[in-house]
Design a protein around this motif. Structure first.
Motif, short mmCIF file in Angstrom:
data_model
loop_
_atom_site.label_atom_id
_atom_site.label_comp_id
_atom_site.label_asym_id
_atom_site.label_seq_id
_atom_site.Cartn_x
_atom_site.Cartn_y
_atom_site.Cartn_z
N THR A 151 -4.92 6.92 -2.67
CA THR A 151 -5.01 6.33 -1.33
C THR A 151 -3.70 5.68 -0.92
O THR A 151 -3.22 5.87 0.22
CB THR A 151 -6.14 5.29 -1.29
OG1 THR A 151 -7.38 5.92 -1.62
CG2 THR A 151 -6.25 4.66 0.09
N MET A 197 -6.72 4.69 5.51
CA MET A 197 -7.09 4.37 4.13
C MET A 197 -8.60 4.52 3.93
O MET A 197 -9.07 4.95 2.86
CB MET A 197 -6.64 2.96 3.77
CG MET A 197 -5.13 2.81 3.71
SD MET A 197 -4.60 1.13 3.30
CE MET A 197 -4.90 1.12 1.52
N TYR A 229 -8.97 8.20 3.46
CA TYR A 229 -8.37 8.75 2.24
C TYR A 229 -9.17 8.38 0.99
O TYR A 229 -9.30 9.19 0.07
CB TYR A 229 -6.94 8.26 2.08
CG TYR A 229 -5.97 8.78 3.12
CD1 TYR A 229 -6.14 10.04 3.68
CD2 TYR A 229 -4.89 8.01 3.54
CE1 TYR A 229 -5.26 10.52 4.64
CE2 TYR A 229 -4.00 8.49 4.49
CZ TYR A 229 -4.20 9.74 5.05
OH TYR A 229 -3.32 10.21 5.99
N ALA A 230 -9.68 7.15 0.92
CA ALA A 230 -10.36 6.69 -0.29
C ALA A 230 -11.55 7.58 -0.67
O ALA A 230 -11.65 8.03 -1.82
CB ALA A 230 -10.79 5.23 -0.13
N SER A 282 -13.85 2.21 1.06
CA SER A 282 -13.88 2.56 2.47
C SER A 282 -14.84 1.69 3.26
O SER A 282 -14.47 1.11 4.28
CB SER A 282 -14.25 4.04 2.63
OG SER A 282 -14.36 4.39 4.00
#
Length: 255
Positions: A43, A147, A150-151, A194
């Motif tokens: 991430t 983020m 992405y996580a 997230s």
């Protein structure tokens, strides 16, 4: 400190940990170092690839503000602008240059008003500052939004890696169950980061931005109203429109 943010994230984590402990006394089964490395490291790497380093650092500094500073109060800024209207009415616009403001934006507005600058010039100049702030804050919010995307993606990537490793050892059925649990942990980590951290912070920053922009617009319109007509009641009526009717508070409508 903004205790609502602090309580929100702590209570969210506490509920998740409580659910884990309720179903299992061995919390160590939820710890997988390679999975943590994949999710957190991936991430961060993807975020740095997407944004400039200075924007990423600015986002983390802004996140600290969520927990360390109270949100702005439009009512308080309206009261401040009304007090400045009294000063302008009694002593003239030139007196505004002697007023000291904590906000650089307000100080700039007062300086331009005291210099008798053109109203359109003041409006356009202050609006340009507001638009610039919107863009800076949008980038900061976007860092955490990305983020938050992405996580979970890296969590799923870690799960796929774990599944591939598990399928390569099908000749040992006893190892399939534990291996599957480890594989799913990375998805768990990604979802936690997230939904409990990144997305809530992005939402909190957006809410803070809306309040800050509202405060700056109160300063802009209040300054222009003072220059056009320093009538106390007229300025109050113009600025109070920024606050819902049921939340408006009387602030002493008198000269």
């Amino acid at each position: 400190m903004d205790f609502t943010s602090f309580v929100g994230i702590i209570s969210g984590l506490a509920l998740i940990v409580s659910a884990i402990l309720y179903g299992s006394s061995d919390i160590s089964i939820f710890v997988n170092v390679p999975g943590i490395m994949i999710v957190i490291g991936g991430t961060i790497a993807a975020t740095l690839f997407t944004f400039q380093f200075k924007d990423t650092m600015a986002a983390f500094r802004a996140a600290a503000i969520v927990f360390t500073q109270d949100k702005q109060n439009p009512q308080q800024m309206i009261a401040t602008m009304l007090q400045l209207t009294r000063v302008a009415r009694r002593e003239g616009l030139m007196a505004l240059s002697r007023e000291k403001a904590d906000s650089p934006f307000l100080q700039r507005a007062l300086n331009m008003a005291s210099d008798a600058s053109d109203e359109d010039y003041i409006r356009h100049t202050l609006q340009a500052d507001i638009d610039s702030l919107k863009m800076r804050h949008y980038v900061v919010q976007d860092v955490f939004k990305k983020m938050g995307m992405y996580a979970p993606a890296f969590g799923m990537l870690g799960t796929l890696i774990g599944l591939i490793q598990m399928l390569s050892h099908l000749n040992n059925p006893d190892a399939i169950g534990p291996a599957m649990a480890v594989a799913l942990l990375t998805t768990f980590y990604g979802s936690i980061l997230s939904t409990v951290i990144f997305q809530p912070i992005a939402g909190k920053l957006k809410a803070r931005t809306i309040l800050e922009i509202q405060t700056l617009e109160i300063i802009r319109d209040g300054t222009i109203a003072m220059m056009g007509s320093n009538n106390y009641l007229a300025v109050y009526e113009r600025l109070s429109s920024y606050v819902p009717a049921h939340q408006r508070k009387p602030v002493g409508l008198r000269d």
